[in-house]
Design a protein around this motif. Structure first.
Motif, PDB file in Angstrom:
ATOM      1  N   GLY A 174      29.389  31.741  45.269  1.00  0.00           N
ATOM      2  CA  GLY A 174      30.159  31.582  44.039  1.00  0.00           C
ATOM      3  C   GLY A 174      31.541  31.054  44.362  1.00  0.00           C
ATOM      4  N   ALA A 175      32.383  30.989  43.352  1.00  0.00           N
ATOM      5  CA  ALA A 175      33.746  30.500  43.552  1.00  0.00           C
ATOM      6  C   ALA A 175      34.522  31.471  44.438  1.00  0.00           C
ATOM      7  CB  ALA A 175      34.436  30.356  42.196  1.00  0.00           C
ATOM      8  N   PRO A 176      35.498  30.962  45.204  1.00  0.00           N
ATOM      9  CA  PRO A 176      36.281  31.853  46.072  1.00  0.00           C
ATOM     10  C   PRO A 176      37.048  32.886  45.264  1.00  0.00           C
ATOM     11  CG  PRO A 176      37.291  29.669  45.938  1.00  0.00           C
ATOM     12  CD  PRO A 176      35.936  29.567  45.297  1.00  0.00           C
ATOM     13  N   ASN A 177      36.983  34.145  45.688  1.00  0.00           N
ATOM     14  CA  ASN A 177      37.695  35.194  44.964  1.00  0.00           C
ATOM     15  C   ASN A 177      39.112  35.349  45.504  1.00  0.00           C
ATOM     16  OD1 ASN A 177      37.475  36.710  47.380  1.00  0.00           O
ATOM     17  ND2 ASN A 177      35.508  37.547  46.727  1.00  0.00           N
ATOM     18  N   ASP A 178      39.889  36.216  44.854  1.00  0.00           N
ATOM     19  CA  ASP A 178      41.300  36.382  45.228  1.00  0.00           C
ATOM     20  C   ASP A 178      41.451  36.891  46.657  1.00  0.00           C
ATOM     21  OD1 ASP A 178      42.138  35.486  42.784  1.00  0.00           O
ATOM     22  OD2 ASP A 178      42.310  37.482  41.897  1.00  0.00           O
ATOM     23  N   LYS A 179      40.545  37.776  47.074  1.00  0.00           N
ATOM     24  CA  LYS A 179      40.635  38.326  48.429  1.00  0.00           C
ATOM     25  C   LYS A 179      40.457  37.230  49.470  1.00  0.00           C
ATOM     26  CE  LYS A 179      38.812  41.960  51.430  1.00  0.00           C
ATOM     27  NZ  LYS A 179      37.829  43.065  51.573  1.00  0.00           N
ATOM     28  N   LYS A 180      39.517  36.329  49.214  1.00  0.00           N
ATOM     29  CA  LYS A 180      39.281  35.222  50.143  1.00  0.00           C
ATOM     30  C   LYS A 180      40.511  34.323  50.222  1.00  0.00           C
ATOM     31  CE  LYS A 180      35.882  31.623  51.213  1.00  0.00           C
ATOM     32  NZ  LYS A 180      34.639  30.947  50.770  1.00  0.00           N
ATOM     33  N   LYS A 181      41.141  34.077  49.097  1.00  0.00           N
ATOM     34  CA  LYS A 181      42.346  33.248  49.074  1.00  0.00           C
ATOM     35  C   LYS A 181      43.493  33.929  49.820  1.00  0.00           C
ATOM     36  CE  LYS A 181      41.211  31.135  44.601  1.00  0.00           C
ATOM     37  NZ  LYS A 181      41.626  30.990  43.187  1.00  0.00           N
ATOM     38  N   GLN A 182      43.637  35.223  49.608  1.00  0.00           N
ATOM     39  CA  GLN A 182      44.731  35.969  50.230  1.00  0.00           C
ATOM     40  C   GLN A 182      44.581  36.037  51.749  1.00  0.00           C
ATOM     41  OE1 GLN A 182      44.535  39.732  48.218  1.00  0.00           O
ATOM     42  NE2 GLN A 182      45.213  38.893  46.250  1.00  0.00           N
ATOM     43  N   ASN A 236      36.918  25.439  48.395  1.00  0.00           N
ATOM     44  CA  ASN A 236      36.222  26.715  48.548  1.00  0.00           C
ATOM     45  C   ASN A 236      36.955  27.665  49.503  1.00  0.00           C
ATOM     46  OD1 ASN A 236      33.969  28.348  47.828  1.00  0.00           O
ATOM     47  ND2 ASN A 236      33.028  27.934  49.808  1.00  0.00           N
ATOM     48  N   TYR A 237      38.160  27.277  49.916  1.00  0.00           N
ATOM     49  CA  TYR A 237      38.926  28.072  50.888  1.00  0.00           C
ATOM     50  C   TYR A 237      38.065  28.410  52.108  1.00  0.00           C
ATOM     51  CZ  TYR A 237      43.062  28.641  47.981  1.00  0.00           C
ATOM     52  OH  TYR A 237      44.213  28.396  47.265  1.00  0.00           O
TER      53      TYR A 237
END
Length: 286
Positions: A174-182, A236-237
């Motif tokens: 799925g789309a990258p979540n906030d944790k993955k971005k952080q 997708n980070y």
């Protein structure tokens, strides 16, 4: 005579019951021994995995140390800039031997029903693949004239680890979540063959500059595909911010590509690079 036959029959029945009891006891003992063996095997497996994780921690330190010096660990190892680059080879050898043997065993005898590996090992194997395969790619392209690592250099155990990981996680895509971005600043590049694609793109740039090259159209198409591939990874980070370090092979490719493409060329990646949005990317704010 009849009484004797009755007594004999009773003795036979008693003997049969005793035999059955003994057989049941033997079966129970064997089952217990098998359970204990499996438990000991599991304990031994965890112990070995923990020892392997120490080697991974050494590579994590190496990765951070290289970044502090302004160069990614891929390019540092490829060019052997520092003494620590040679030490990495020892850790890599231990890790590769462990995972190659484990994958071979799991392929012959899966660790659990419906999956080749339990999640603990699959997670560790994925981290190993993402950390160590770039080092194998660096060794491969360190040799003059090498091409197409995917076909000619990639080990089977990497292919299987990637396949099993995709089978396990495809339903979670799925789309990258906030944790993955952080967490992107300290992350590993998800595609363990990313640097192979960079090396092939660098070769394509050289070919495109060569006026005698008669396959310019197909070469340019490969570069366009690579450009889109990189942008997909960024969206997708899925790439480590280390690829944007000034001396990285990726940045070298981007400089070469800039010299080749027309000034009118416009693309999402060009806008991303031109506006230095990779600085926001590292903060998870792209």
């Amino acid at each position: 005579m009849a009484i004797n036959r009755i007594c004999l029959t009773q003795k036979q029945q008693q003997q049969q019951q005793q035999n059955n009891s003994i057989n049941d006891l033997i079966s129970e003992l064997e089952s217990h021994e098998n359970r204990m063996a499996q438990q000991m095997k599991g304990i031994d497996g965890i112990d070995k995995l923990n020892r392997v994780k120490i080697k991974m921690a050494c590579l994590e330190w190496y990765k951070k140390d290289c970044k502090a010096k302004g160069i990614g660990y891929y390019d540092s190892y490829k060019n052997l800039y520092f003494c620590s680059d040679n030490d990495v080879t020892k850790h890599k050898k231990v890790l590769t031997n462990y995972w190659r043997n484990l994958v071979e065993d799991a392929e012959r005898k899966p660790q659990k029903e419906g999956a080749y590996m339990r999640e603990t090992w699959l997670y560790a194997g994925t981290n190993y693949r993402r950390m160590v395969e770039p080092l194998d790619i660096a060794e491969y392209y360190r040799q003059e004239g090498k091409r197409d690592y995917q076909t000619n250099g990639r080990s089977k155990h990497y292919i299987l680890l990637e396949q099993w990981q995709k089978e396990h996680t495809e339903k979670l895509a799925g789309a990258p979540n906030d944790k993955k971005k952080q967490n992107v600043a300290g992350s590993l590049t998800e595609d363990s063959c990313f640097w192979m694609n960079v090396e092939e793109a660098l070769i394509s740039c050289k070919q495109l500059k060569d006026e005698s090259n008669i396959e310019k159209q197909s070469t340019r198409e490969r570069l366009n595909m690579f450009e889109q591939y990189v942008m997909d990874q960024i969206n997708n980070y899925a790439v480590s911010p280390d690829i944007f370090l000034e001396k990285s092979s990726f940045m070298n490719w981007w400089k070469d590509f800039q010299e080749i493409i027309e000034t009118s060329h416009d693309s999402p990646l060009r806008g991303f690079m031109k506006n230095c949005r990779y600085r926001q990317y590292e903060k998870g704010q792209f």
